[in-house]
Design a protein around this motif. Structure first.
Motif, short mmCIF file in Angstrom:
data_model
loop_
_atom_site.label_atom_id
_atom_site.label_comp_id
_atom_site.label_asym_id
_atom_site.label_seq_id
_atom_site.Cartn_x
_atom_site.Cartn_y
_atom_site.Cartn_z
N ASP A 634 -25.56 -16.74 20.67
CA ASP A 634 -25.94 -18.12 20.39
C ASP A 634 -24.74 -19.06 20.46
N GLN A 635 -23.58 -18.56 20.07
CA GLN A 635 -22.38 -19.40 20.09
C GLN A 635 -21.96 -19.69 21.52
N ASN A 636 -21.67 -20.94 21.79
CA ASN A 636 -21.27 -21.34 23.14
C ASN A 636 -19.81 -21.02 23.44
N ALA A 637 -18.98 -21.11 22.42
CA ALA A 637 -17.55 -20.89 22.63
C ALA A 637 -17.06 -19.85 21.63
N LEU A 638 -16.81 -18.64 22.12
CA LEU A 638 -16.29 -17.58 21.28
C LEU A 638 -14.84 -17.32 21.64
N PRO A 639 -14.02 -16.96 20.67
CA PRO A 639 -12.60 -16.75 20.98
C PRO A 639 -12.33 -15.49 21.79
N CYS A 640 -13.28 -14.53 21.80
CA CYS A 640 -13.05 -13.27 22.49
C CYS A 640 -13.58 -13.31 23.92
N GLN A 641 -13.22 -12.28 24.68
CA GLN A 641 -13.76 -12.13 26.03
C GLN A 641 -15.17 -11.56 25.92
N VAL A 642 -16.15 -12.24 26.50
CA VAL A 642 -17.56 -11.88 26.33
C VAL A 642 -18.12 -11.33 27.64
N PHE A 643 -18.76 -10.16 27.52
CA PHE A 643 -19.51 -9.58 28.63
C PHE A 643 -20.98 -9.56 28.21
N SER A 644 -21.73 -10.55 28.67
CA SER A 644 -23.13 -10.71 28.32
C SER A 644 -23.94 -10.86 29.60
N PRO A 645 -25.27 -10.81 29.52
CA PRO A 645 -26.08 -10.96 30.74
C PRO A 645 -25.73 -12.19 31.56
N ARG A 646 -25.37 -13.31 30.88
CA ARG A 646 -25.05 -14.53 31.60
C ARG A 646 -23.80 -14.35 32.47
#
Length: 685
Positions: A634-646
């Motif tokens: 849900d968060q648009n800006a996370l401090p970590c590196q994100v690997f999500s479907p998007r």
């Protein structure tokens, strides 16, 4: 003076190269498919889709070089022709990629699906699958609707659908998936050339919109023959017989299929060069013998050519019955070239015949060159022709006449096994240690017993007498199945190997071809790329961390092997990761390593959300962490590196390597590039 000196400087090397090429005169035709293959390989190796203007230019340049080569000195012609063939291969592959272009589903779809059944087979999980064309999807225009879709029938879904019938169901569909890891098998590309625009599954019954299939279809005939074969010969032998005669493997259990693979007898199940050659050879010999018994016919007419024509017709019917897949088409082309050579009073079995068959296959299906079927079949055929062609003393009697059939089988199995082993290991990550033994006691029986009985059963089928031929056939098939299970149960029957890097197969293929095709002592320089290929393979590096393209599965390499984040789900991805690691374990065993290797996994600072509950309980991440989640946060800006479907929709599967203390991230898109089959923007142009 300077210009004269430059000419003199280049004259020596030019004359030397010309002399070497002139020495190959009469043996260069076999190099034609090799040069075409290089061009095809260049096309598929590109990271950016070439514009159509570039492809047209390559085709025009190829024509100019090939036509203009006659105007050049004879010593330079081979180099110019080689350049033209390479450009021609590049243009040919590009043309084929555009000819098969069709709509690809761009999103996940759930709803009604209607279409005509054009193929029926089984998936790796043993689920029945239907391939449909003339597809209709709810609220989707024909321009956006995929030309073909493939639906697996799960959870008891089924029905009595037959090829040619219009059926309807409610299914989950999605675009064909990309590589399960960077550099892995590219199913998107494979589906593109099969014209598959969507794949999926259904758990509800499949209903027939029409009671009967419209008109004649090979698929319908194949299914009807398969049912009659299995009715007359029940059990595993009947399923084996149906697979050999019609290509229908639906009655084969996964246990038996695995035994055939481990014993290196799976090639007896697929309708390939062996079956096509045995069938054509038996029909040729039988027709020639029958016509030889009629003196007026034998004395006045070329019965050898008539027999070859009859064998060619039988092979064409076999091609239609088998479903006409790539492997069978390739086998038919090879057999057809040899039979036509007989009818034209040419040498039937030679490297030129093999080269001509390869040219035809590459012209019709350039993408086949990337598959294991093409590589293994032509590796075996080329090696066999070369070896038996060079062992000239074999015909002078150094082997007693009564022992020659046995010697031929042993040499054939040994040569074919050695020629195909590297390609089989590279594609399937396994080695059948007792494969030679299994083939020695099974392949001769296939030739002298099983295939003649198959021809007899098919010949008697219109009269309702196929049971006799199938009973005879079943005796041989029971022996082969017994050998497969016995060999598969031996200790150490199956060995596993790590997946090779991208340059291994080209090095092995080029080196082996140079040894076989080049004339003279220089041929032994071909051993250098072969050695280099095996050396590169021995140092193959596997990713430390793998993330699937939907974020549902993570694999981390530990001392005990790769640890998987899930015990169930994403089974196809998990199986491929473990096979590429050279790991003989299953997903459940790899999942057990996740908790056991928690300390090693923690070093990667991974935060893996494995289900809906963990996603709902997500409380943020730190800048040093890598977040893997099957749902977009849900968060648009996370401090970590994100690997999500998007993010993974853009990058595909992700691999992390540790090199010199630094973490290197490589994505599937970086390896596969932006091509027709994986980019919607390019397809819209």
């Amino acid at each position: 003076m300077e210009e004269t000196g430059a000419r003199a400087f280049w004259a020596g090397p030019r004359d030397a190269i010309g002399a070497v090429l002139l020495a190959q005169r009469g043996h260069l035709f076999a190099w034609v498919p090799v040069m075409i293959g290089i061009g095809i390989g260049i096309f598929f190796g590109l990271r950016q889709e070439p514009q159509t203007g570039v492809l047209w230019a390559a085709g025009a340049a190829a024509a100019m070089l090939l036509l203009g080569a006659r105007l050049l000195p004879e010593a330079l012609r081979p180099l110019v022709v080689a350049g033209g063939l390479i450009l021609g291969g590049l243009a040919l592959a590009g043309l084929r990629a555009h000819l098969v272009a069709g709509p690809v589903l761009g999103f996940r779809y759930y709803g009604p699906v209607e279409g005509r059944v054009v193929a029926m087979d089984r998936s790796g999980s043993d689920a029945m699958r239907l391939t449909l064309d003339q597809v209709v999807l709810y609220n989707m225009s024909p321009e956006r609707t995929p030309s073909r879709v493939r639906i697996a029938l799960h959870g008891g879904a089924g029905g009595t659908a037959r090829p040619g019938q219009i059926v309807m169901t409610t299914a989950h569909l999605s675009p064909p998936g990309g590589p399960v890891e960077p550099g892995g098998f590219d199913f998107q590309r494979h589906a593109w050339f099969l014209r598959l625009g969507a794949v999926g599954y259904t758990r509800v019954p499949v209903l027939r919109a029409t009671d009967e299939a419209a008109g004649f279809s090979w698929a319908g005939l194949r299914l009807a023959m398969s049912e009659r074969v299995q009715a007359a010969l029940p059990g595993e032998p009947g399923g084996f017989a149906a697979a050999i005669i019609t290509g229908d493997r639906s009655a084969m259990t996964q246990e038996t299929l695995q035994a055939l693979r481990v014993s290196n007898l799976a090639h007896l199940l697929a309708i390939s060069g062996l079956h096509m050659g045995l069938l054509a050879g038996f029909v040729f010999a039988a027709l020639r013998l029958i016509m030889a018994c009629v003196p007026p016919l034998a004395l006045r007419w070329p019965i050898r050519k008539f027999a070859a024509g009859g064998a060619l017709a039988a092979a064409a019917v076999y091609l239609g019955l088998s479903g006409g897949n790539v492997a069978t088409e390739r086998a038919f082309v090879m057999v057809a070239v040899m039979l036509v050579a007989v009818m034209l009073d040419r040498r039937a079995i030679s490297l030129r015949a093999v080269a001509l068959a390869a040219i035809i296959v590459l012209a019709l299906r350039p993408e086949a060159m990337l598959g294991p079927g093409f590589q293994m079949s032509f590796a075996a055929t080329t090696a066999l022709v070369a070896v038996f062609g060079r062992v000239s003393s074999y015909e002078r009697g150094w082997v007693p006449g009564w022992l020659r059939p046995v010697t031929t089988v042993v040499i054939s199995s040994l040569v074919a096994g050695l020629a195909t082993a590297p390609f089989a290991a590279a594609h399937f990550n396994q080695i059948a240690h007792y494969g030679l033994l299994a083939n020695l006691v099974s392949v001769p029986l296939m030739g002298v017993w099983v295939m003649p009985a198959a021809v007899l059963s098919v010949s008697l089928m219109p009269l309702g007498g196929e049971a006799l031929g199938l009973w005879i056939m079943g005796l041989g098939l029971r022996w082969i199945l017994g050998v497969a299970h016995w060999v598969a149960e031996l200790d150490g029957a199956r060995g596993v190997v790590t997946a090779p890097g991208p340059w291994v197969i080209p090095c092995l293929a080029w080196g082996a071809l140079f040894v076989i095709l080049w004339q003279g002592k220089l041929r032994f320089f071909g051993l250098l790329p072969v050695v280099a290929g095996f050396w590169i393979w021995s140092g193959a590096e596997r990713p430390k961390v793998l993330i699937s393209e939907d974020g549902r599965l993570v694999g981390v390499m530990t001392e005990a092997g790769r640890a998987l984040s899930r015990e169930r789900g994403a089974g196809f991805v998990a199986m491929n990761w473990l096979e590429n690691d050279g790991d003989a374990g299953d997903q459940a065993a790899a999942a057990a390593r996740w908790e056991a290797g928690a300390a090693e996994i923690a070093r990667w600072d991974l935060k893996v959300l494995r289900g809906a509950q963990e996603v709902r309980g997500f409380d943020g991440c730190t800048a040093s962490q890598r977040l893997v989640t099957p749902k977009d946060p849900d968060q648009n800006a996370l401090p970590c590196q994100v690997f999500s479907p998007r993010s993974l929709r853009q990058s595909g599967a992700v691999a992390l390597y540790l090199r010199k203390g630094e973490v290197i991230t490589i994505t599937a898109r970086q390896i596969s590039g932006t091509r027709l089959w994986n980019s919607r923007d390019i397809r819209r142009q």
